[in-house]
Design a protein around this motif. Structure first.
Motif, PDB file in Angstrom:
ATOM      1  N   UNK A  77       0.844  -1.194   0.000  1.00 31.55           N
ATOM      2  CA  UNK A  77       0.000   0.000   0.000  1.00 31.55           C
ATOM      3  C   UNK A  77       0.880   1.246   0.000  1.00 31.55           C
ATOM      4  N   UNK A  78       0.335   2.328  -0.496  1.00 27.01           N
ATOM      5  CA  UNK A  78       1.050   3.596  -0.483  1.00 27.01           C
ATOM      6  C   UNK A  78       1.010   4.149   0.942  1.00 27.01           C
ATOM      7  N   UNK A  79       2.177   4.439   1.531  1.00 27.04           N
ATOM      8  CA  UNK A  79       2.198   4.984   2.895  1.00 27.04           C
ATOM      9  C   UNK A  79       1.328   6.239   2.981  1.00 27.04           C
ATOM     10  N   UNK A  95      -0.816  -5.250   3.530  1.00 24.71           N
ATOM     11  CA  UNK A  95      -1.770  -6.269   3.977  1.00 24.71           C
ATOM     12  C   UNK A  95      -1.313  -7.635   3.482  1.00 24.71           C
ATOM     13  N   UNK A  96      -1.323  -8.620   4.382  1.00 21.49           N
ATOM     14  CA  UNK A  96      -1.014  -9.987   3.956  1.00 21.49           C
ATOM     15  C   UNK A  96      -2.276 -10.620   3.387  1.00 21.49           C
ATOM     16  N   UNK A  97      -2.122 -11.330   2.309  1.00 24.84           N
ATOM     17  CA  UNK A  97      -3.212 -12.113   1.731  1.00 24.84           C
ATOM     18  C   UNK A  97      -2.726 -13.558   1.771  1.00 24.84           C
ATOM     19  N   UNK A  98      -3.430 -14.388   2.512  1.00 24.80           N
ATOM     20  CA  UNK A  98      -2.945 -15.745   2.755  1.00 24.80           C
ATOM     21  C   UNK A  98      -3.994 -16.788   2.423  1.00 24.80           C
ATOM     22  N   UNK A  99      -3.511 -17.931   1.997  1.00 22.55           N
ATOM     23  CA  UNK A  99      -4.335 -19.132   1.918  1.00 22.55           C
ATOM     24  C   UNK A  99      -4.001 -19.904   3.194  1.00 22.55           C
ATOM     25  N   UNK A 100      -5.021 -20.156   3.999  1.00 23.27           N
ATOM     26  CA  UNK A 100      -4.837 -20.887   5.252  1.00 23.27           C
ATOM     27  C   UNK A 100      -5.488 -22.251   5.110  1.00 23.27           C
ATOM     28  N   UNK A 155      -8.804 -21.718   2.933  1.00 20.42           N
ATOM     29  CA  UNK A 155      -9.572 -20.499   2.719  1.00 20.42           C
ATOM     30  C   UNK A 155      -8.638 -19.300   2.573  1.00 20.42           C
ATOM     31  N   UNK A 156      -9.037 -18.343   1.745  1.00 14.26           N
ATOM     32  CA  UNK A 156      -8.262 -17.131   1.556  1.00 14.26           C
ATOM     33  C   UNK A 156      -8.708 -16.108   2.588  1.00 14.26           C
ATOM     34  N   UNK A 157      -7.730 -15.437   3.195  1.00  6.23           N
ATOM     35  CA  UNK A 157      -8.032 -14.460   4.221  1.00  6.23           C
ATOM     36  C   UNK A 157      -6.824 -13.549   4.409  1.00  6.23           C
ATOM     37  N   UNK A 158      -6.783 -12.889   5.547  1.00  6.45           N
ATOM     38  CA  UNK A 158      -5.665 -12.034   5.942  1.00  6.45           C
ATOM     39  C   UNK A 158      -5.112 -12.559   7.257  1.00  6.45           C
ATOM     40  N   UNK A 199       4.818  -8.401   6.203  1.00  6.07           N
ATOM     41  CA  UNK A 199       6.053  -9.033   5.743  1.00  6.07           C
ATOM     42  C   UNK A 199       6.530 -10.164   6.651  1.00  6.07           C
ATOM     43  N   UNK A 200       5.936 -10.292   7.838  1.00  5.76           N
ATOM     44  CA  UNK A 200       6.359 -11.306   8.805  1.00  5.76           C
ATOM     45  C   UNK A 200       5.566 -12.612   8.690  1.00  5.76           C
ATOM     46  N   UNK A 201       4.511 -12.617   7.882  1.00  6.68           N
ATOM     47  CA  UNK A 201       3.696 -13.823   7.708  1.00  6.68           C
ATOM     48  C   UNK A 201       4.483 -14.812   6.853  1.00  6.68           C
TER      49      UNK A 201
END
Length: 125
Positions: free
Chosen positions: A65-67, A72-77, A85-88, A95-97
């Motif tokens: 995102x523009x500061x 935002x992390x977008x993850x498949x869990x 499922x796709x979520x955050x 960056x730590x996920x």
């Protein structure tokens, strides 16, 4: 009497503060995204069941995102029950996920006053 579509039932459970997914009692197959028939077995006896809420990050990317907006992390869990499922992942910097990270589900406010499921690191829960 017509039955509510599975997606409407899913979001109604979230509105009530309950994370519920479908499971077939005859096959034991867990199902997500909500549907009328299990995708693997074809079972049509799906019922709503509360999963453990635990899972593992299967895949992740970062939406930059523009500061000053945060990334935002977008993850498949992959839930411990099997479905993905796709979520955050929240509660840590995007960056730590990491793939393989253990996470726990949490219901939060989404857009348009809807509730959604996000995840946080299991250790932070």
């Amino acid at each position: 009497m017509t039955q509510a579509p599975p997606t409407a039932t899913y979001f109604q459970h979230l509105a009530e503060g309950r994370f519920m997914i479908q499971r077939s009692p005859s096959t034991g197959e867990w199902v997500f995204y909500p549907r009328m028939v299990a995708p693997v077995s074809g079972a049509n006896d799906l019922e709503w069941v509360e999963p453990s809420g635990l899972g593992t990050v299967y895949a992740v990317t970062v939406k930059r995102a523009k500061p000053p907006a945060p990334n935002v992390s977008i993850a498949i869990v992959e839930l411990d029950e099997g479905p993905r499922m796709m979520s955050h992942v929240q509660g840590i910097e995007a960056d730590q996920v990491r793939i393989g990270m253990r996470v726990r589900a949490r219901i939060v406010d989404g857009l348009d006053d809807n509730k959604i499921v996000v995840f946080e690191p299991e250790a932070a829960a």
